[in-house]
Every structure is written in structure tokens, then in C-alpha cells.
Design a protein around this motif. Sequence first.
Motif, mmCIF file in Angstrom:
data_model
loop_
_atom_site.group_PDB
_atom_site.id
_atom_site.type_symbol
_atom_site.label_atom_id
_atom_site.label_comp_id
_atom_site.label_asym_id
_atom_site.label_seq_id
_atom_site.Cartn_x
_atom_site.Cartn_y
_atom_site.Cartn_z
ATOM 1 N N ASP A 191 5.326 -2.396 -10.993
ATOM 2 C CA ASP A 191 5.801 -1.159 -10.362
ATOM 3 C C ASP A 191 5.650 -1.236 -8.848
ATOM 4 O OD1 ASP A 191 6.282 0.038 -12.868
ATOM 5 O OD2 ASP A 191 4.306 1.010 -12.898
ATOM 6 N N ILE A 192 4.483 -1.691 -8.417
ATOM 7 C CA ILE A 192 4.183 -1.764 -6.978
ATOM 8 C C ILE A 192 5.143 -2.726 -6.284
ATOM 9 C CG2 ILE A 192 2.466 -2.410 -5.237
ATOM 10 C CD1 ILE A 192 0.309 -1.576 -7.372
ATOM 11 N N THR A 193 5.295 -3.913 -6.852
ATOM 12 C CA THR A 193 6.145 -4.919 -6.204
ATOM 13 C C THR A 193 7.612 -4.506 -6.213
ATOM 14 O OG1 THR A 193 6.251 -6.234 -8.250
ATOM 15 C CG2 THR A 193 4.558 -6.838 -6.624
ATOM 16 N N ALA A 194 8.067 -3.897 -7.300
ATOM 17 C CA ALA A 194 9.463 -3.446 -7.352
ATOM 18 C C ALA A 194 9.702 -2.352 -6.315
ATOM 19 C CB ALA A 194 9.797 -2.941 -8.756
ATOM 20 N N HIS A 195 8.764 -1.430 -6.211
ATOM 21 C CA HIS A 195 8.908 -0.333 -5.250
ATOM 22 C C HIS A 195 8.834 -0.847 -3.806
ATOM 23 C CE1 HIS A 195 9.103 4.013 -4.701
ATOM 24 N NE2 HIS A 195 8.284 3.869 -3.669
ATOM 25 N N ALA A 196 8.034 -1.874 -3.590
ATOM 26 C CA ALA A 196 7.895 -2.448 -2.242
ATOM 27 C C ALA A 196 8.979 -3.479 -1.941
ATOM 28 C CB ALA A 196 6.524 -3.099 -2.086
ATOM 29 N N GLU A 209 1.894 9.408 -5.914
ATOM 30 C CA GLU A 209 2.366 10.783 -5.744
ATOM 31 C C GLU A 209 3.290 11.189 -6.892
ATOM 32 O OE1 GLU A 209 1.638 13.358 -3.704
ATOM 33 O OE2 GLU A 209 0.024 12.059 -3.009
ATOM 34 N N LYS A 210 4.087 10.254 -7.381
ATOM 35 C CA LYS A 210 5.004 10.548 -8.478
ATOM 36 C C LYS A 210 4.288 10.609 -9.824
ATOM 37 C CE LYS A 210 9.065 8.283 -6.581
ATOM 38 N NZ LYS A 210 9.923 7.113 -6.701
ATOM 39 N N LYS A 211 3.486 9.606 -10.092
ATOM 40 C CA LYS A 211 2.874 9.467 -11.418
ATOM 41 C C LYS A 211 1.555 10.216 -11.564
ATOM 42 C CE LYS A 211 5.113 5.152 -12.596
ATOM 43 N NZ LYS A 211 4.975 3.963 -13.406
ATOM 44 N N ARG A 212 0.889 10.484 -10.453
ATOM 45 C CA ARG A 212 -0.355 11.264 -10.412
ATOM 46 C C ARG A 212 -1.534 10.626 -11.143
ATOM 47 N NH1 ARG A 212 -0.054 14.607 -6.383
ATOM 48 N NH2 ARG A 212 -1.555 16.015 -7.281
ATOM 49 N N ASN A 213 -1.475 9.334 -11.434
ATOM 50 C CA ASN A 213 -2.660 8.640 -11.937
ATOM 51 C C ASN A 213 -2.532 7.154 -11.657
ATOM 52 O OD1 ASN A 213 -1.835 7.097 -14.426
ATOM 53 N ND2 ASN A 213 -1.188 9.143 -15.047
ATOM 54 N N MET A 266 0.833 -1.207 0.000
ATOM 55 C CA MET A 266 0.000 0.000 0.000
ATOM 56 C C MET A 266 0.867 1.257 0.000
ATOM 57 S SD MET A 266 -3.228 -0.793 -0.046
ATOM 58 C CE MET A 266 -4.227 -2.248 0.166
ATOM 59 N N GLN A 267 1.917 1.252 0.801
ATOM 60 C CA GLN A 267 2.817 2.407 0.861
ATOM 61 C C GLN A 267 3.523 2.610 -0.471
ATOM 62 O OE1 GLN A 267 3.019 4.678 3.288
ATOM 63 N NE2 GLN A 267 4.406 5.824 1.993
ATOM 64 N N ALA A 268 3.952 1.525 -1.081
ATOM 65 C CA ALA A 268 4.607 1.619 -2.389
ATOM 66 C C ALA A 268 3.647 2.230 -3.408
ATOM 67 C CB ALA A 268 5.069 0.238 -2.854
ATOM 68 N N PHE A 269 2.415 1.791 -3.387
ATOM 69 C CA PHE A 269 1.422 2.338 -4.319
ATOM 70 C C PHE A 269 1.224 3.831 -4.081
ATOM 71 C CE2 PHE A 269 -2.985 3.442 -5.342
ATOM 72 C CZ PHE A 269 -2.960 3.211 -6.713
ATOM 73 N N MET A 270 1.109 4.237 -2.823
ATOM 74 C CA MET A 270 0.908 5.655 -2.503
ATOM 75 C C MET A 270 2.091 6.499 -2.986
ATOM 76 S SD MET A 270 -1.995 6.303 -1.253
ATOM 77 C CE MET A 270 -1.647 7.973 -0.744
ATOM 78 N N GLU A 271 3.290 6.013 -2.796
ATOM 79 C CA GLU A 271 4.470 6.756 -3.243
ATOM 80 C C GLU A 271 4.500 6.862 -4.763
ATOM 81 O OE1 GLU A 271 7.736 4.761 -1.300
ATOM 82 O OE2 GLU A 271 7.050 5.427 0.682
#
Length: 193
Positions: A38-43, A26-30, A18-23
Motif C-alpha cells: 500500500d505504502i509503495t503504491a501510494h508513493a 488518514e484514510k484507513k485510520r489504523n 512517510m507522506q504516503a503512509f500518513m495519507e
Amino acid sequence: MLTQTTDPRVKRTRQLLMQAFMELLEKKRNVSSITVQDITAHATVNRSTFYAHFEDKFAFLESWMREKFQEKLKDELPNGALSDMGSLRSLILIVFDFLYCTRPYMTLSDRQYEPLFQVAMQKELYNLLLTWLSEQSEPSVSRESVETAALIASWGIFGAAVEWSRHPQLKSAEDMAREVLVVVAAGLAPVIG
């Protein structure tokens, strides 16, 4: 959601996702530009971990919307529950504000997710109203009447908030909430007396 447990590791992994998605949001704005990858890599978790917790991106997004809305309710509604018409007014304003704040993240390509988000929020509203009305209803009022009142009120509040959030410049949230409260309160009067 495939995994339902109170295991702290499961909660922690879900929070990471969830935190990865929120971040990313904020960057991609959509929403639509953010993939499961993207979510799994960021998390820093693998895709199979994501799918152990969520059936697909749609299930993830519904869970995300419900959690965000629940957090807002908990933070802004006294005791996280309804107690009277004043708290019902607060609830209406919370819904208006939540939709107003999330609308900038909904681009034309995100329209496909709107029904999913709408159902998630309406379910939360329904559950909150049902709990309150069940506690407040007259003993002579049937369970079915209470459920119907909660259903109609939740969709009425939500529908008005959706319409208002599309054109907030036409009327203040306060004015619109006042009008919605009058209509919703009149509809609930036969149930809560």
C-alpha cells in the motif's frame, strides 16, 4: 533503516514513503491495515526501493514514529531543547498531547505495534533529557548517574503519559503533567543540584 546518507534523493524518497503512509493512515485510520505494498503504491515507488531504506515494516514504523515525535518536539519545544524546569513541563505536556493525538489511530489490531512505538518515543525522550542533564549536571556527578537519571525520567514521563492517554477523561493533561513534573524534578535534583 538500511540507507544512511545525506543524499537529497534518499531524503526525498523517505519523505515520499512517510507522506504516503500518513495519507493512508488518514484514510484507513489504523496502522495494521496498511501494508508495505500500500505504502509503495501510494508513493509510486517499488517495493525494492522501500527495502533499500527500511529493513521491514517494523523498522519503517519505528522511524515514522521517531520522525513524527521529533517534529512535534522541534515545533513545540523552545529551541527544540530543554533549558529549565519550565521547558521540562512543556516537554511533559508535549508527550501527553502526542500520545493523545496518536491513540485514535491505534486499534485493537494495532496493539502489536505499541511496544515498538513506545521504545521509539522513549529513546527520543532519553536522548533529549540526557543532553540537557549532561549540560546542567554538577561537575561532581558521574556520567553514569546522569545517564541513569535520564533513563528513569524518560520512562517516568512516558509511562505516565501512556497511562493518562488511555483514560484522559479522568484528569486533565495539565493536572497530570504538574504531578509528573513534581516527581521527575525531585528525581533529577541530585543530578542538577
